[in-house]
Design a protein around this motif. Structure first.
Motif, PDB file in Angstrom:
ATOM      1  N   GLY A   1       0.796  -1.226   0.000  1.00 19.69           N
ATOM      2  CA  GLY A   1       0.000   0.000   0.000  1.00 19.69           C
ATOM      3  C   GLY A   1       0.827   1.274   0.000  1.00 19.69           C
ATOM      4  O   GLY A   1       0.314   2.357  -0.184  1.00 19.69           O
TER       5      GLY A   1
ATOM      6  N   ILE B   1      -1.531 -10.191   6.453  1.00 24.22           N
ATOM      7  CA  ILE B   1      -2.554  -9.301   6.988  1.00 24.22           C
ATOM      8  C   ILE B   1      -1.835  -8.157   7.678  1.00 24.22           C
ATOM      9  O   ILE B   1      -0.870  -8.381   8.423  1.00 24.22           O
TER      10      ILE B   1
ATOM     11  N   CYS C   1      -1.960  -4.620   9.969  1.00 23.19           N
ATOM     12  CA  CYS C   1      -2.733  -3.783  10.893  1.00 23.19           C
ATOM     13  C   CYS C   1      -2.571  -2.338  10.458  1.00 23.19           C
ATOM     14  O   CYS C   1      -1.458  -1.815  10.437  1.00 23.19           O
TER      15      CYS C   1
ATOM     16  N   LYS D   1       1.767  -3.545  11.964  1.00 23.58           N
ATOM     17  CA  LYS D   1       2.230  -4.925  12.120  1.00 23.58           C
ATOM     18  C   LYS D   1       1.785  -5.792  10.936  1.00 23.58           C
ATOM     19  O   LYS D   1       0.686  -5.638  10.426  1.00 23.58           O
TER      20      LYS D   1
ATOM     21  N   GLU E   1       1.301  -9.755   9.736  1.00 22.44           N
ATOM     22  CA  GLU E   1       1.298 -11.165  10.128  1.00 22.44           C
ATOM     23  C   GLU E   1       1.015 -12.037   8.909  1.00 22.44           C
ATOM     24  O   GLU E   1       0.563 -11.557   7.883  1.00 22.44           O
TER      25      GLU E   1
ATOM     26  N   TYR F   1      -3.828  -9.563   0.358  1.00 22.79           N
ATOM     27  CA  TYR F   1      -3.598  -8.859   1.614  1.00 22.79           C
ATOM     28  C   TYR F   1      -4.922  -8.538   2.274  1.00 22.79           C
ATOM     29  O   TYR F   1      -5.854  -8.115   1.602  1.00 22.79           O
ATOM     30  N   PHE F   2      -4.977  -8.744   3.575  1.00 20.71           N
ATOM     31  CA  PHE F   2      -6.109  -8.247   4.342  1.00 20.71           C
ATOM     32  C   PHE F   2      -5.606  -7.075   5.170  1.00 20.71           C
ATOM     33  O   PHE F   2      -4.452  -7.060   5.612  1.00 20.71           O
ATOM     34  N   TYR F   3      -6.467  -6.095   5.356  1.00 23.39           N
ATOM     35  CA  TYR F   3      -6.128  -4.927   6.171  1.00 23.39           C
ATOM     36  C   TYR F   3      -7.166  -4.790   7.270  1.00 23.39           C
ATOM     37  O   TYR F   3      -8.361  -4.998   7.028  1.00 23.39           O
ATOM     38  N   GLY F   4      -6.721  -4.459   8.450  1.00 22.41           N
ATOM     39  CA  GLY F   4      -7.670  -4.305   9.550  1.00 22.41           C
ATOM     40  C   GLY F   4      -6.979  -3.873  10.823  1.00 22.41           C
ATOM     41  O   GLY F   4      -5.850  -3.373  10.795  1.00 22.41           O
ATOM     42  N   ILE F   5      -7.674  -4.059  11.947  1.00 24.41           N
ATOM     43  CA  ILE F   5      -7.142  -3.651  13.240  1.00 24.41           C
ATOM     44  C   ILE F   5      -6.853  -4.904  14.054  1.00 24.41           C
ATOM     45  O   ILE F   5      -7.725  -5.750  14.224  1.00 24.41           O
ATOM     46  N   CYS F   6      -5.625  -5.016  14.554  1.00 23.57           N
ATOM     47  CA  CYS F   6      -5.266  -6.188  15.348  1.00 23.57           C
ATOM     48  C   CYS F   6      -5.839  -6.069  16.754  1.00 23.57           C
ATOM     49  O   CYS F   6      -6.258  -4.980  17.172  1.00 23.57           O
ATOM     50  N   SER F   7      -5.839  -7.167  17.482  1.00 21.54           N
ATOM     51  CA  SER F   7      -6.478  -7.170  18.805  1.00 21.54           C
ATOM     52  C   SER F   7      -5.797  -6.198  19.773  1.00 21.54           C
ATOM     53  O   SER F   7      -6.459  -5.537  20.567  1.00 21.54           O
TER      54      SER F   7
ATOM     55  N   ARG G   1      -7.017  -2.752  19.103  1.00 18.00           N
ATOM     56  CA  ARG G   1      -8.422  -2.628  19.485  1.00 18.00           C
ATOM     57  C   ARG G   1      -8.507  -2.351  20.983  1.00 18.00           C
ATOM     58  O   ARG G   1      -9.276  -1.510  21.432  1.00 18.00           O
TER      59      ARG G   1
ATOM     60  N   GLN H   1      -2.518  -0.735  -6.140  1.00 15.60           N
ATOM     61  CA  GLN H   1      -1.108  -0.663  -6.570  1.00 15.60           C
ATOM     62  C   GLN H   1      -0.849  -1.906  -7.423  1.00 15.60           C
ATOM     63  O   GLN H   1      -0.478  -2.932  -6.909  1.00 15.60           O
TER      64      GLN H   1
ATOM     65  N   ASP I   1      -7.482 -12.881  15.115  1.00 16.20           N
ATOM     66  CA  ASP I   1      -8.172 -11.871  15.927  1.00 16.20           C
ATOM     67  C   ASP I   1      -7.980 -10.449  15.394  1.00 16.20           C
ATOM     68  O   ASP I   1      -7.423  -9.584  16.065  1.00 16.20           O
ATOM     69  N   TYR I   2      -8.429 -10.233  14.184  1.00 16.20           N
ATOM     70  CA  TYR I   2      -8.397  -8.914  13.550  1.00 16.20           C
ATOM     71  C   TYR I   2      -9.828  -8.472  13.225  1.00 16.20           C
ATOM     72  O   TYR I   2     -10.689  -9.319  12.967  1.00 16.20           O
ATOM     73  N   THR I   3     -10.026  -7.179  13.192  1.00 10.21           N
ATOM     74  CA  THR I   3     -11.240  -6.621  12.596  1.00 10.21           C
ATOM     75  C   THR I   3     -10.847  -6.190  11.197  1.00 10.21           C
ATOM     76  O   THR I   3     -10.209  -5.149  11.011  1.00 10.21           O
ATOM     77  N   ILE I   4     -11.193  -6.985  10.210  1.00  9.12           N
ATOM     78  CA  ILE I   4     -10.731  -6.724   8.862  1.00  9.12           C
ATOM     79  C   ILE I   4     -11.617  -5.685   8.184  1.00  9.12           C
ATOM     80  O   ILE I   4     -12.838  -5.785   8.215  1.00  9.12           O
ATOM     81  N   THR I   5     -10.961  -4.671   7.618  1.00  7.12           N
ATOM     82  CA  THR I   5     -11.735  -3.606   6.981  1.00  7.12           C
ATOM     83  C   THR I   5     -11.694  -3.687   5.460  1.00  7.12           C
ATOM     84  O   THR I   5     -12.594  -3.212   4.784  1.00  7.12           O
ATOM     85  N   LYS I   6     -10.641  -4.268   4.923  1.00  5.66           N
ATOM     86  CA  LYS I   6     -10.596  -4.419   3.470  1.00  5.66           C
ATOM     87  C   LYS I   6      -9.588  -5.492   3.078  1.00  5.66           C
ATOM     88  O   LYS I   6      -8.787  -5.931   3.902  1.00  5.66           O
ATOM     89  N   HIS I   7      -9.668  -5.904   1.843  1.00  5.53           N
ATOM     90  CA  HIS I   7      -8.687  -6.853   1.343  1.00  5.53           C
ATOM     91  C   HIS I   7      -8.265  -6.419  -0.048  1.00  5.53           C
ATOM     92  O   HIS I   7      -8.935  -5.609  -0.691  1.00  5.53           O
ATOM     93  N   SER I   8      -7.142  -6.948  -0.514  1.00  2.00           N
ATOM     94  CA  SER I   8      -6.772  -6.748  -1.903  1.00  2.00           C
ATOM     95  C   SER I   8      -6.228  -8.061  -2.425  1.00  2.00           C
ATOM     96  O   SER I   8      -5.352  -8.666  -1.809  1.00  2.00           O
TER      97      SER I   8
END
Lengths: 152, 152
Positions: free
Chosen positions: A83, A101, A103, A108, A110, A138-144, A147, B81, B129-136
């Motif tokens: 990204g 994935i 964060c 981070k 993983e 790739y997954f994008y998000g918020i890690c525990s 949070r 990208q 344990d992620y809250t995933i918001t998007k993927h590519s």
DNA sequence: ATGTCTGCAAAGCTTTTGCACTGAT
DNA sequence: ATCAGTGCAAAAGCTTTGCAGACAT
């Protein structure tokens, strides 16, 4: 398989590739390969450049970029664009194929592996009639951890 | 839903977003939104810049980049990208969610949609344990056209 | 009136390129 | 002895930033 054996093996793979392509076996190319395989995880060209400057071997950025392309072409490393505009690289030999994935809060990265990715690959290849050579997922998000911090 | 209605709706979404964030509703921002939604497929900032320069509205590159960030943040566009250093953008409202496959020979980009991607997403989110918001997800390979040409 | 947003140009960063020299074949 | 490969520095290309002026609130 220990570190020394892996080094010897990837050198052999690279050597075969160079011969096949009719290129030259320069010390710089093998020094870069060693340095790449001495690293763990992801790295960018600038980091590698600084590290090699400070260490035993001096190489130019031009040679680094050139050699990265060769290593990608013979499948010894992969290139990521997480990204950002900085390309990240990662060795592949004897490394379990995996995806990432990220964060978006702390940066981070993983890894995980899910066989369904290849099932999708097969389906897409068949439906759209492609010979697929690689994928990037790739997954994008918020890690525990993040949070929890945000709730504090 | 016609073009005009989509334009009105996305303007409303953007307007709400701007209010919520306490930003200003400048004519440039809405002109850029219109231009983005008048396009089909992928585009980069430079293309948009040239197009707007030649057309009715003049904007600076700085404003374009600034506004792209806002549009991404409120979910009206996504950023890609495709392995290059040029960021590609794409509108998302009323567009079926999809992923991409890129021909590494001719550069063609095609789209597909596979529900298993979300299944993987759910699994990964749970396991790590992620809250995933998007993927590519991108596949790279050779399309049938290029395969034929290479055989000639 | 206030302070954000815009436009312009300059700067920043990563990556590529040109050129003379070096060294692998 | 060739000419591909290297190193250096300059250039290129996308993106960000600083600053003065414009304008939405």
């Amino acid at each position: 398989m220990g570190c020394k054996e892996i080094q010897a093996t990837v050198r052999q793979i690279f050597s075969n590739y160079i011969e096949k392509k009719g290129l030259r076996k320069t010390p710089e190319r093998f020094a870069i390969l060693d340095e790449v395989y001495a690293r763990t995880g992801h790295f960018d060209v600038e980091t590698l450049y600084i590290q090699m400057k400070n260490a035993s071997y001096q190489v130019s950025r031009a040679t680094l970029y050139n050699t990265m392309d060769l290593l990608i072409d013979c499948g010894l490393i992969v290139k990521h664009q997480f990204g950002k505009n900085i390309a990240q690289f990662e060795k592949t030999y004897r490394c379990r194929q995996h995806d990432h994935i990220i964060c978006t809060s702390c940066g981070k990265v993983e890894e995980y592996c899910d066989p369904r990715v290849h099932e999708i690959e097969n389906t897409v290849a068949q439906v759209l009639d492609y010979t697929i050579t690689k994928h990037s997922l790739y997954f994008y998000g918020i890690c525990s951890d993040c949070r929890k911090k945000n709730k504090t």
